[in-house]
Design an enzyme around this catalytic site. Structure first.
Site, short mmCIF file in Angstrom:
data_model
loop_
_atom_site.label_atom_id
_atom_site.label_comp_id
_atom_site.label_asym_id
_atom_site.label_seq_id
_atom_site.Cartn_x
_atom_site.Cartn_y
_atom_site.Cartn_z
N LYS A 106 0.87 -1.19 0.00
CA LYS A 106 0.00 0.00 0.00
C LYS A 106 0.89 1.23 0.00
O LYS A 106 2.03 1.18 0.46
CB LYS A 106 -0.87 0.01 1.26
CG LYS A 106 -2.12 0.84 1.11
CD LYS A 106 -3.17 0.05 0.37
CE LYS A 106 -4.47 0.79 0.21
NZ LYS A 106 -5.56 -0.12 -0.19
N GLY A 218 -20.70 6.58 3.05
CA GLY A 218 -19.62 6.92 2.12
C GLY A 218 -20.19 6.95 0.72
O GLY A 218 -20.89 6.03 0.31
N TYR A 219 -19.90 8.03 0.00
CA TYR A 219 -20.43 8.12 -1.37
C TYR A 219 -19.31 8.45 -2.35
O TYR A 219 -19.44 9.28 -3.24
CB TYR A 219 -21.57 9.16 -1.42
CG TYR A 219 -22.67 8.78 -2.40
CD1 TYR A 219 -23.36 7.58 -2.27
CD2 TYR A 219 -23.01 9.62 -3.46
CE1 TYR A 219 -24.36 7.23 -3.16
CE2 TYR A 219 -24.01 9.27 -4.37
CZ TYR A 219 -24.68 8.07 -4.20
OH TYR A 219 -25.67 7.71 -5.09
N GLY A 220 -18.18 7.78 -2.15
CA GLY A 220 -17.07 7.88 -3.10
C GLY A 220 -17.24 6.80 -4.15
O GLY A 220 -18.37 6.35 -4.40
N1 GLU Z 1 -7.25 0.14 -3.46
C1 GLU Z 1 -7.98 -1.04 -3.75
C2 GLU Z 1 -8.02 -1.96 -2.54
O1 GLU Z 1 -7.88 -1.54 -1.42
C3 GLU Z 1 -7.49 -1.72 -5.00
C4 GLU Z 1 -6.07 -2.17 -4.98
C5 GLU Z 1 -5.55 -2.58 -6.33
O2 GLU Z 1 -6.29 -2.53 -7.28
O3 GLU Z 1 -4.36 -2.94 -6.39
O4 GLU Z 1 -8.27 -3.12 -2.68
#
Ligand code: GLU
Length: 416
Positions: A106, A218-220
């Site tokens: 991440k 949440g409305y993203g």
């Molecule tokens: N950010 C998204 C998640 O938390 C997608 C991660 C990705 O596509 O690599 O799963």
């Protein structure tokens, strides 16, 4: 027991629970309890007023035993290294649970995109890649969108990395726009994957989704598409939605598209004509069939868990429920679809995007959708079977499935 709210402590506490169930060796447990590699960077950005502002960014690769690490980048004013560590751990378990040949990572930058111009955002996105490029790559670590990072941000990042590499490197990030290597289905992937899991859960609980009510916090990207799909795929009624400024309620049901139009005009869902106001806290406690926390961490805690009335809690957000709240929901008989199961649709289609980028071939919408449904359904049933086998809640079961897969890969590679 005190309610754990630091996201990384929360992730570690969840893993500790799994270690007890599986009677893990101490050494293995210790290896899985912290990230394999962490990078903290400074990103100097020339702002529109001519001044240089230095942003802090992170990229954390949690575990790569099953393949290159994968996970989004968040641009958020309250980002912390511990949040990124937790999210990287959850990506590891998520990719293993849906059986993708990927590890978990991440990234994050402490910034407030709401106060930045498009030019500043572009320079920050490129600056992030300039700071981390040696650390990532199409067969090493592949970022993607997350909170406040859009397909446009991904396009800038891919372009910056390609310039450094001296060739097009579409596969270095996923979640790109369609015309620069994106996949069909990526935009609503997280919500769609979540809806396939909700569909299985509703069938198991004998809830007829045509008559079901949803409340969405949440409305993203995730919340908005979930509202759409719940209505379009199932004919369910969305009675409440919210964003960081507050929520709205209507027992007659809300029109997801019109609410998004209103949000675009006014920056929030609040004050949509013909609805009653509800706070984010009230929304979570509404008497609905399905509750979808779709924003940030720590919204269902020991304090409000006793008041949750939904039959199914589908966690589209990462980390919305604290460990203590988890136990309360389980005792209440609420069927929780844990985050790294429920929101795994995003990374699953990201993986399909990587495969398409590697093979320079585009899949059809039907193909993407069919494969997504297959992955999500399989993962759901593996969680339910494991939950019954070990007599544990769904989150613990999801951990058992994922952690065993990661350990198997580590052992086969001779890491343990
Ligand atoms: N950010 C998204 C998640 O938390 C997608 C991660 C990705 O596509 O690599 O799963």
């Amino acid at each position: 027991m005190t309610d754990v709210q630091n996201p990384f402590e929360m992730a570690q506490c969840q893993l500790d629970g799994c270690a007890t169930i599986l009677e893990l060796d101490e050494e293995i447990h210790a290896v899985l309890r912290s990230p394999m590699r962490e990078l903290r960077v400074q990103i100097p950005v020339r702002m529109d007023d001519g001044a240089v502002k230095v942003f802090e960014g992170y990229r954390i690769q949690y575990n790569s035993a099953r393949g290159p690490t994968k996970g989004g980048i968040r641009f958020h004013p309250e980002e912390t290294i511990d949040t990124v560590r937790a999210l990287a751990a959850w990506m590891t378990w998520k990719c293993a649970l849906v059986d993708l040949p990927l590890g978990g990572a991440k990234g994050g930058v402490v910034c407030n995109t709401k106060n930045m111009s498009a030019g500043e955002l572009e320079r920050l996105s490129r600056g992030y890649i300039d700071a981390v490029w040696q650390f990532i790559g199409p067969d090493k670590d592949i970022p993607a969108p997350d909170v406040y990072t859009t397909p446009q941000v991904m396009a800038w990042m891919m372009d910056e990395y390609s310039k450094i590499a001296g060739k097009n490197q579409f596969g270095v990030v996923t979640g790109k726009p369609l015309s620069v290597g994106g996949s069909v289905g990526r935009a609503d992937a997280t919500a769609r994957g979540g809806m396939y899991v909700v569909r299985e859960a509703a069938e198991r609980l004998e809830i007829d989704l045509r008559d079901a009510t949803f409340a969405i916090q949440g409305y993203g990207n995730a919340g908005y598409y979930a509202a759409h799909l719940a209505r379009d795929l199932f004919g369910s009624k969305i009675v409440a939605v919210s964003d960081s400024r507050g929520g709205i309620y209507s027992s007659d049901g809300l029109d997801p598209f019109r609410i998004m139009e209103h949000k675009k005009e006014t920056t929030s869902v609040i004050e949509f004509p013909g609805t009653e106001p509800v706070s984010n806290e009230e929304l979570l406690e509404l008497d609905v069939d399905i509750l979808l926390p779709s924003a940030l961490e720590n919204v269902i805690t020991a304090a409000n868990a006793p008041n949750i009335k939904a039959a199914i809690v589908g966690e589209l957000a990462n980390g919305p429920t604290t460990p203590e709240a988890d136990d309360v929901l389980y005792e209440k008989g609420i069927h929780v679809l844990p985050d790294f199961l429920c929101n795994a649709g995003g990374v699953t289609i990201s993986y399909f995007e990587m495969v398409q980028n590697f093979s320079l071939f585009k899949w059809s919408e039907d193909e993407v959708d069919r494969r997504l449904a297959e992955k999500m359904t399989e993962a759901y049933h593996s969680v339910v079977e494991t939950s019954m086998k070990y007599g544990v809640n769904e989150r613990k079961a999801a951990y058992v499935v994922a952690v065993q897969r990661v350990i198997e890969a580590m052992k086969l590679r001779g890491w343990l």
